[in-house]
Motif scaffolding. Structure first.
Motif, PDB file in Angstrom:
ATOM      1  N   LEU A 211       0.821  -1.212   0.000  1.00  0.00           N
ATOM      2  CA  LEU A 211       0.000   0.000   0.000  1.00  0.00           C
ATOM      3  C   LEU A 211       0.854   1.262   0.000  1.00  0.00           C
ATOM      4  O   LEU A 211       0.438   2.309  -0.513  1.00  0.00           O
TER       5      LEU A 211
ATOM      6  N   ASP B 257       1.439   3.299  -3.173  1.00  0.00           N
ATOM      7  CA  ASP B 257       0.452   4.234  -3.703  1.00  0.00           C
ATOM      8  C   ASP B 257       0.950   5.659  -3.486  1.00  0.00           C
ATOM      9  O   ASP B 257       1.390   6.020  -2.388  1.00  0.00           O
TER      10      ASP B 257
ATOM     11  N   LEU C  19      -3.239   3.951   7.204  1.00  0.00           N
ATOM     12  CA  LEU C  19      -3.842   3.012   6.264  1.00  0.00           C
ATOM     13  C   LEU C  19      -5.327   2.814   6.555  1.00  0.00           C
ATOM     14  O   LEU C  19      -6.138   2.662   5.632  1.00  0.00           O
TER      15      LEU C  19
ATOM     16  N   CYS D 227      -7.505   3.841   3.500  1.00  0.00           N
ATOM     17  CA  CYS D 227      -7.958   2.661   2.751  1.00  0.00           C
ATOM     18  C   CYS D 227      -9.358   2.202   3.152  1.00  0.00           C
ATOM     19  O   CYS D 227     -10.122   1.726   2.310  1.00  0.00           O
TER      20      CYS D 227
END
Length: 349
Positions: A135, A138, A165, A169
């Motif tokens: 992640l 990104d 996160l 997310c």
């Protein structure tokens, strides 16, 4: 220019469907629910022409941004359709619960449309090191992590990374909103992930989706605004006009305890949260070079002494009548003897 409100239902009754109470109300912000109920009442009583966002804000005792957030929240929930042109709200269509054909033509930043049941704040999950590493590739998440490290003054810990996160997310925060979240916490001297998560969850439940909305929310409940609101017993976001008055106190450079004292005296004198009255108190203290609470006590004592001295030092002026102003004659001993002889002579006669 006002807007109109219509409904795609022919039903004309002042009732709230059970599906709203069971499916939508529990997870919605209380102020959002109040606005929805108000609009339902207004429409069903056929008095909905000429409404404005400003009128709704005055009625709900909140800001216009609060009204817009609530309207866009119910649009995402599928209970309203908003007709907007060039940034101006032209109309609202109330939809039956379950209607989901929504066309968003709003100039205001909105999250990607999701099914209504996904807007409740999700539970936090733990990302594995492998997932976190993936992640982090990104660009937006990487930008948020760099911004957080600058705010904290150190590399992000695993706990902070999990927080980042989670909000980006799972909750759907942008990098700008995540940065605003950490800025708010750091400005308060708080860096614990649990504290930051509490603020972020509160924002998510209130429908805050942009950094601008977050900053306005923080400003309304921090610093001088928070002091005045607490002293006045106000448990809502301050209106723009109220914040403008508070901003006018800045040139005085008064501490929070002095502002609180001015608000307290305002309540005692007027029985109301009168911002203009508090302004006059602070202006008077500024003219007297007040800088501490002790200075205020000295001003009070000086005022009492002046009042007492003025009351006891007055001269009594007696207005004379025509008898009092008659010139008084003075008599000698010879005059008294003559009067006595005249009196005895008259008695013998």
């Amino acid at each position: 220019m006002g807007f109109s409100i219509t409904s795609d239902s022919e039903d004309r009754y002042t009732q709230i469907p059970n599906s709203f109470i069971c499916d939508h109300m529990p997870s919605a912000n209380g102020n959002f629910v109040k606005l929805y109920l108000h609009l339902m009442m207004v429409y069903q009583h056929q008095a909905a022409d000429g409404l404005t966002v400003s009128m709704l804000a005055d009625c709900m005792e909140c800001t216009e941004n609060d009204i817009l957030r609530a309207l866009h929240y119910w649009q995402r929930e599928g209970l309203m359709k908003l007709q907007e042109e060039e940034g101006t709200l032209q109309g609202i269509t109330l939809c039956r619960p379950g209607t989901k054909e929504i066309e968003t033509v709003s100039p205001y930043p909105l999250p990607v449309e999701k099914p209504a049941e996904e807007f409740a704040v999700p539970d936090k999950q733990e990302y594995t090191p492998l997932q976190s590493e993936a992640l982090m590739k990104d660009a937006e998440i990487d930008r948020a992590v760099n911004a957080v490290e600058q705010l904290l003054g150190e590399p992000v810990s695993p706990a902070h990374l999990q927080t980042i996160l989670y909000f980006m997310c799972d909750v759907g925060f942008s990098a700008a909103l995540l940065t605003a979240l950490y800025e708010t916490a750091v400005q308060k001297g708080k860096k614990r992930p649990s504290y930051i998560e509490a603020i972020g969850i509160s924002w998510a439940k209130k429908g805050i989706r942009t950094a601008e909305e977050a900053k306005e929310e923080s400003a309304a409940f921090s610093g001088k605004y928070s002091v005045a609101a607490k002293a006045f017993g106000i448990h809502r976001s301050l209106a723009p006009a109220e914040r403008e008055i508070i901003d006018s106190w800045d040139p005085y450079h008064f501490s929070e305890d002095i502002i609180e004292e001015a608000c307290r005296r305002t309540i005692l004198q007027t029985g109301d949260a009168n911002f203009n009255y508090a302004s006059r108190i602070l202006e008077n203290w500024h003219k007297k070079n007040v800088t501490t609470l002790q200075d205020i006590e000295q001003c009070d004592a000086s005022h009492k002494r002046q009042k007492r001295n003025t009351g006891t030092g007055k001269k009594v002026v007696v207005t004379q009548n025509q008898f009092q102003s008659f010139p008084q004659r003075s008599y000698s001993q010879k005059d008294f003897n003559s009067l006595e002889r005249q009196l005895l002579q008259s008695q013998r006669n």
